[in-house]
Design an enzyme around this catalytic site. Sequence first.
Site, PDB file in Angstrom:
ATOM      1  N   ASP A  27     -10.578   5.924   8.450  1.00  0.00           N
ATOM      2  CA  ASP A  27     -10.455   5.195   7.178  1.00  0.00           C
ATOM      3  C   ASP A  27     -11.288   3.912   7.216  1.00  0.00           C
ATOM      4  O   ASP A  27     -10.820   2.834   6.876  1.00  0.00           O
ATOM      5  CB  ASP A  27      -8.995   4.880   6.880  1.00  0.00           C
ATOM      6  CG  ASP A  27      -8.780   4.470   5.422  1.00  0.00           C
ATOM      7  OD1 ASP A  27      -9.605   4.866   4.573  1.00  0.00           O
ATOM      8  OD2 ASP A  27      -7.809   3.758   5.134  1.00  0.00           O
ATOM      9  N   GLU A  82      -2.217  -8.456  14.971  1.00  0.00           N
ATOM     10  CA  GLU A  82      -2.914  -9.734  14.945  1.00  0.00           C
ATOM     11  C   GLU A  82      -3.178 -10.166  13.508  1.00  0.00           C
ATOM     12  O   GLU A  82      -3.658  -9.380  12.681  1.00  0.00           O
ATOM     13  CB  GLU A  82      -4.232  -9.587  15.707  1.00  0.00           C
ATOM     14  CG  GLU A  82      -5.118 -10.797  15.707  1.00  0.00           C
ATOM     15  CD  GLU A  82      -6.452 -10.500  16.352  1.00  0.00           C
ATOM     16  OE1 GLU A  82      -7.293 -11.423  16.415  1.00  0.00           O
ATOM     17  OE2 GLU A  82      -6.671  -9.348  16.791  1.00  0.00           O
ATOM     18  N   GLY A 121       0.833  -1.194   0.000  1.00  0.00           N
ATOM     19  CA  GLY A 121       0.000   0.000   0.000  1.00  0.00           C
ATOM     20  C   GLY A 121       0.861   1.234   0.000  1.00  0.00           C
ATOM     21  O   GLY A 121       2.090   1.180  -0.115  1.00  0.00           O
ATOM     22  N   LYS A 172     -13.775   1.305   5.899  1.00  0.00           N
ATOM     23  CA  LYS A 172     -14.193   0.856   4.570  1.00  0.00           C
ATOM     24  C   LYS A 172     -14.172  -0.666   4.565  1.00  0.00           C
ATOM     25  O   LYS A 172     -13.600  -1.300   5.468  1.00  0.00           O
ATOM     26  CB  LYS A 172     -13.255   1.407   3.498  1.00  0.00           C
ATOM     27  CG  LYS A 172     -11.791   1.013   3.694  1.00  0.00           C
ATOM     28  CD  LYS A 172     -10.921   1.668   2.649  1.00  0.00           C
ATOM     29  CE  LYS A 172      -9.450   1.292   2.865  1.00  0.00           C
ATOM     30  NZ  LYS A 172      -8.575   1.919   1.861  1.00  0.00           N
TER      31      LYS A 172
END
Length: 853
Positions: A240, A195, A126, A242
């Site tokens: 964020d 995790e 990303g 989504k």
Amino acid sequence: MPRSSAPSEGAVVGVACPHCGHRLTLRNAKPGRFRPKCPGCARAFLLTVPTNAGDGCAVAEIADPATAAEANGQTIAHRPATPVQTPAPKSQIDPAPPQVRPQEPRFAPPRASVPGYRVEKELGRGGMGTVYLARQLSLDRPVALKLMAKRYAADPKFVARFTREAFAAARLSHPNIVQIHDIGEADGARFFSMEYVPGRSLSDLIAERGKLDPETAVGYVLQAARGLRHAHDRGMVHRDVKPDNLLLDGQGLVKVADLGLVKVHGDDTPAASTGPASSRPDLTGFRMALGTPAYMSPEQCRDATAVDHRADIYSLGCTLYVLLTGRPPFDGTTAVEVMSKHAYEPLVPPERIVARVPAELSSVILRMMAKDAAERFPDMGEVVRTLEDWLGVRSAAGGFVPREEQITRLEGFAHAFVTAPAAVLRGRVVAGGVVGTVALAGLLLFFGKLVWAFALVAALAQFGLASFVLNGLSARGPVFTRVRQFAAGLGWADRGIAAAGAGLFVLLLAMSGAFWHTAAAGVVGLGLALAVRRWLDRRAEAQRADPLRGTERLVRQLRAQGLDEDEVRLFVARFAGRYWEEFFEALFGYESKLLTRAVLLRGGSAGRREKFAAWREPLLALIDRVERVRREARDRRLLEAVERERLQAEGVGRAEAERQAAVAAAAIVREAERVRRVAPAAAAPAADFDFAPTSPNLFTRVVGCCVGPAVRALGAAVLLAGCGLWAHQNGLLPGMEAGRRAVAAVEAQDLGTLHEVASEAGKVVAAPLVVDGVPAGLTAWADSWNVGLAGLLLLGSLCFRGNLMGLLVLAGAGLVVAGHHLGIQTVEPLRESHVGLMLGSVVAFVGFRTGTR
């Protein structure tokens, strides 16, 4: 948008970089093949503009097929771009279920090795960095390891702000939030581990199914809302939300992930406002500073510094919209266009797109996505209550009331688990073996067979140790994982002390003449442990697998109905019977069992309940306290480093930067721990740090070095070694001269000799320790059993910390060793050594009371 047969002059092409997912727009694109360079990752890729395509259509692929592993988990060649939604970095889960998973790409190793982790494969890339599947060696568990991109790691201001926010997010602990485990630096690369959630994201689910039925969609969003409510109650905003950041595991549990953009109340600067992305008006820059345009609230589009928890309510409403309709609420070819529609264009109600969406649910979404934040739900708790009412998971009394069929199923699974034949047989065999071994050892001791009695006890101890290791490697129980973590965190000095202690124990066995007996007993104990593991433990695990799977299916159904995770677990605990703890622990883990027990037994209404392996709890609590101290010290060092680099980048001198960084790091750690402990309603904003100086002065540091754990551990080793050598020199150890004389006297029925040996032992007339080549004055202190008892006091002090505690314990140990040389007057039957032992023990125990665990 209508398509033309060929792109005209001035056609606009939107495409995603196949390397990093960065979105870029090309104007005046003509048909053909090009090699543009991505402004996000600075790597070239191959772009094909078809001759029969209209605006927004193009194909991006990696120029060199050999580097296909660097794409987002799969090769993106010949996949048409989608100009509707901004591509986001893939989450740390598998990109698709096994039956539709694409061919695995070649693994590209990270640029930096991370100590304590073994990287296994890349999960996604990303704008901020790369996510790897790794194994944390100390706990032997899979984690998602995220390495920050080099261009961001080189900016001290961005690193400092990001580390603070990630550290704040790591304090969150909730079943519906992905837990951040560790934050650190390795070879100049910043990383954090979190995790690992095996499963897929809700975005992957939508890609597979197109859209979800209303009940399923609301159940998933409700779980996410509970996790976000937990974060909001502690002063944190995600920013964020989504489908890509909502992960669904194999048990139907939704977890909110990717808290890298989390905003702390009081922090008026976006996470990337000081980083490289803030200066670029491209889509990646917008995402880094603000979120993802397809899910951003109007106020977040206008000014990210002004958002609060209501921005997450809007984004969650967008997510529910997508789950119900299969498409985002607003489309556009650029980020600016999408954000403009969020801010000004009316929303099409989802019931007009999908007829099966109920009107009342459509009204809930419209309120969550109101343009004006004041017209939305006031908080996430109200969203949770509204969605629960729509699903009908509450009874008239306000709580969850399970159906009789659900209770019957659970009781049957719990009974089958507890009464598994192999498990019952194992319990009886082990209990009978332990009782029989102890009884036989006592009988041998009564008849004077000291060495054989000791060998039986050693065999029992070796059986327990071997069973602990074998079962721990297989099931990774809480004690095994904690002990493994504790051992992995030991420094070289601590490991040297442990090795010296083991060597001392072997030396004492050799001096007592019991070494070979103990070694043979150890082999016998290991063989018994292997036999029990093979013939009983594995059978018990196989017999218990079906009840566990059945319970997991029942739990998954309850979660899909929208039931809160705490109520799911309380339901299992309440109806699993008297021996519920082992069954519950196998399903949800040790920590969850402790939390649920505190709720279940409150008020005494749960009836009689048995604890499972309660002997573990004090040991685990002690290890957890030690690990918490280690973690705080490690976090403080990391925060000091990033704050120092930030201050120096702002022009502060090195000495002043170090001072301010130490104070700031201590305050951040202290405040984060306070927020973690207090109730949500009382949680203060996490950014209101108190920067009062707390670093210890020089005198405190010197005293700490003189009475610290290393000094006390060394003293314990010296005292125990001296006591052992003194006892060996005077024939007081088992198997030595005094013992042999007593045994011979019993066999010969010589009562006179036996009385003489007993009298000598009672008078304690043994000579002080003498070592060849060492002046007598340096060894004369070892002259009684008090020396060994003082060593045990120092060993016990290692479970506590504090300078005053260390000073008092050392003083108490000194009194125990040398108190009888101070001229203390006593009367029979007390002796000087007894008085010294009592006085020193009192001083040492006062020290224990002043220390902290």
